[in-house]
Design an enzyme around this catalytic site. Structure first.
Site, PDB file in Angstrom:
ATOM      1  N   GLU A 202       0.815  -1.227   0.000  1.00  0.00           N
ATOM      2  CA  GLU A 202       0.000   0.000   0.000  1.00  0.00           C
ATOM      3  C   GLU A 202       0.841   1.267   0.000  1.00  0.00           C
ATOM      4  O   GLU A 202       0.677   2.159   0.838  1.00  0.00           O
ATOM      5  CB  GLU A 202      -0.993  -0.017   1.167  1.00  0.00           C
ATOM      6  N   GLU A 384      -5.122  -8.716  -1.560  1.00  0.00           N
ATOM      7  CA  GLU A 384      -5.900  -8.560  -0.313  1.00  0.00           C
ATOM      8  C   GLU A 384      -7.351  -8.300  -0.682  1.00  0.00           C
ATOM      9  O   GLU A 384      -7.642  -7.470  -1.542  1.00  0.00           O
ATOM     10  CB  GLU A 384      -5.418  -7.373   0.531  1.00  0.00           C
TER      11      GLU A 384
HETATM   12  C1  BGP Z   1      -4.648  -3.100   4.308  1.00  0.00           C
HETATM   13  C2  BGP Z   1      -3.346  -3.551   4.887  1.00  0.00           C
HETATM   14  C3  BGP Z   1      -3.409  -4.742   5.750  1.00  0.00           C
HETATM   15  C4  BGP Z   1      -4.731  -4.997   6.425  1.00  0.00           C
HETATM   16  C5  BGP Z   1      -5.954  -4.593   5.651  1.00  0.00           C
HETATM   17  C6  BGP Z   1      -7.265  -4.583   6.396  1.00  0.00           C
HETATM   18  O1  BGP Z   1      -4.648  -1.738   4.287  1.00  0.00           O
HETATM   19  O2  BGP Z   1      -2.386  -3.802   3.886  1.00  0.00           O
HETATM   20  O3  BGP Z   1      -2.273  -4.736   6.568  1.00  0.00           O
HETATM   21  O4  BGP Z   1      -4.775  -4.921   7.755  1.00  0.00           O
HETATM   22  O5  BGP Z   1      -5.801  -3.366   5.018  1.00  0.00           O
HETATM   23  O6  BGP Z   1      -7.382  -3.435   7.168  1.00  0.00           O
HETATM   24  P1  BGP Z   1      -7.793  -3.464   8.689  1.00  0.00           P
HETATM   25  O7  BGP Z   1      -6.848  -4.392   9.342  1.00  0.00           O
HETATM   26  O8  BGP Z   1      -7.630  -2.078   9.145  1.00  0.00           O
HETATM   27  O9  BGP Z   1      -9.185  -3.936   8.711  1.00  0.00           O
END
Ligand code: BGP
Length: 494
Positions: A202, A384
């Site tokens: 990201e 993701e």
């Molecule tokens: C993305 C990241 C992850 C992850 C995901 C979900 O931004 O790369 O590390 O955590 O989002 O977000 P969250 O954990 O805040 O629900």
């Protein structure tokens, strides 16, 4: 038909500081994220820092342009605070069990990040920490037992704390050399065993002290930091291609879909400008040059130019990415007059939200895949996706997560349509957090994504035992039919 092309990569994705724990074991150094507390949506997490006069300050950690951190503030652990990265969900000690569970679903790829400070504890050492390298040898050994290939994120939103303090993080070009030393070590050690690499996670979220280690919330410094990361990524790609012929490199972008709130021309144009806040990162790294609209982006962040040398321009050209990977969780809506880069500033009346207020939009995934592929014309990789939800486990730890199955069924169907109908070249799909882990944005445990339940609460209490949820069995069936079962009705999924 939703059957995907042979060789499609199915798996899950994690990040070290949300998953591994063992923060003071095996010679690991401290990371910027180790000083982040837990939090909630209402009470965002923060770093604990101490001023020379002993007073404690609490800068916010993971928001776009988070609170500035004064130059003389030093990170400190406070006894009455909980720091989720320290234990996370203990993959460090349970990796064998966890990999066996993932193998049971039929994964053929596992995306994980290497913890920079496990390899170079401060980032400044001349030689790597052998114990840290051995840990990832053991993880890869275990993956290979089950024919699961690794997809390695070199840097997932983190920095050895020392680099953040000594250099002001990525604002200083010295960090480029520290990163390349780290990359070279990884390529030498794991290069024969890993084909797919992500240079950064990201990278378009140039936010908070945690991810880029920059103390100021000043736009120019952050974009200069991002430029330094572009150069570091391009150099890593070039080096990786030389050291590991056939290797493939991507970087990862937060690519929620973005819609204009109406067809009013001003809303449409505002949308175009806001979307460029993301394209800026992908275009520069995947096409290898700054597009002319970059100046307009800078202008909106309060400055007119960056330090970009002729050598930098050359390396950006030579170190272009082989594929574009991204996270997709939601879509956002924007209209003229919304605060700049306040994604999600306008509500979308056509969509429902998760308990954390993230709009659920499967068609947005198909839209996004097409948008990226049309523009960049390189393979894409969804690294993701998933739904953060509140799971209620029964006395055996079993969760009936039909809402997760629904979410995934719809998103995977949209993905299959993009591939099979629209012709998008997509290498694979790794679901975020296949085993419940710590939330990045809030530090909570109750925001769960997994197919596998972890018995642990928001303060780290619990047995940490793992239990398969209903979605585990459903996903296993989807993978074993290579997507064909996406057309089966959502009943009797176990
Ligand atoms: C993305 C990241 C992850 C992850 C995901 C979900 O931004 O790369 O590390 O955590 O989002 O977000 P969250 O954990 O805040 O629900």
């Amino acid at each position: 038909m939703k059957k995907l092309p042979d060789g499609f990569l199915w798996g899950g994705a994690t990040a070290d500081f949300q998953f591994e724990g063992g923060f003071n074991e095996g010679g690991r150094g401290l990371l910027s994220h180790d000083f982040e507390t837990d939090g909630t949506i209402e009470q965002p997490r923060y770093h604990t820092m101490q001023m020379p006069n002993g007073s404690i300050i609490k800068p916010r950690s993971s928001f776009f342009y988070a609170d500035p951190v004064p130059q003389d503030a030093k990170p400190v652990f406070l006894d009455d605070h909980y720091y989720p990265s320290h234990q996370a969900v203990d993959f460090y000690h349970r990796y064998k069990e966890d990999i066996t569970l993932m193998a049971g679903m039929g994964f053929n790829i596992f995306r994980f990040s290497i913890c920079w400070s496990r390899i170079y504890p401060t980032g400044l050492e001349d030689t790597p920490n052998e114990e840290g390298l051995k840990f990832y040898d053991a993880v890869i050994d275990e993956l290979e037992k089950y024919h699961i290939q690794p997809l390695i994120t070199i840097c997932h939103d983190e920095l050895p704390m020392e680099l953040a303090l000594k250099y002001n993080g990525w604002a200083n070009r010295q960090v480029i050399d520290c990163y390349l030393k780290y990359c070279q070590t990884l390529f030498k050690r794991y290069g024969k065993r890993c084909k797919y690499w992500l240079t950064f996670n990201e990278i378009n979220a140039v936010r908070g002290f945690g991810p880029c280690g920059i103390r100021e919330s000043n736009g120019k410094m952050r974009y200069q930091g991002a430029h330094n990361m572009f150069v570091a990524s391009a150099k890593a790609v070039k080096l990786g291609h030389e050291m590991m012929p056939g290797s493939m490199f991507g970087a990862m972008y937060a690519m929620s879909e973005l819609y204009p709130a109406t067809c009013k021309p001003e809303d449409m144009f505002h949308h175009l400008q806001q979307r460029r806040e993301n394209w800026y990162f992908i275009d520069t790294m995947a096409r290898g040059y700054y597009h002319p609209y970059a100046k307009e982006v800078w202008h909106h962040h309060g400055f007119d130019n960056l330090e970009i040398s002729e050598d930098d321009k050359q390396i950006l050209k030579e170190g272009q990415l082989d594929f574009v990977s991204f996270s997709y969780y939601r879509s956002n809506t924007t209209k003229a007059g919304d605060p700049w880069f306040n994604v999600g500033g306008s509500a979308n009346p056509y969509l429902e939200n998760t308990p954390w207020g993230w709009p659920i939009d499967p068609l947005g995934l198909r839209y996004c895949m097409n948008e990226i592929y049309d523009r960049i014309q390189k393979p894409i990789f969804i690294v993701e996706n998933g739904i953060g939800a509140i799971d209620k486990a029964d006395e055996n730890g079993y969760v009936e997560d039909d809402y997760r199955i629904d979410y995934l069924q719809q998103h995977l169907s949209a993905m299959a349509d993009a591939i099979l109908i629209d012709g998008v070249d997509c290498l694979g799909y790794t679901m975020w957090g296949p085993i419940d882990l710590i939330s990045l944005s809030t530090g909570e445990m109750k925001k769960r994504y997994g197919f596998i339940y972890v018995d642990m609460d928001d303060k780290g209490n619990g047995t940490l035992n793992r239990t398969k949820k209903k979605s585990y069995y459903w996903m296993k069936h989807i993978i074993e039919t290579n997507g064909e079962a996406l057309e089966e009705p959502l009943t009797n999924k176990k």
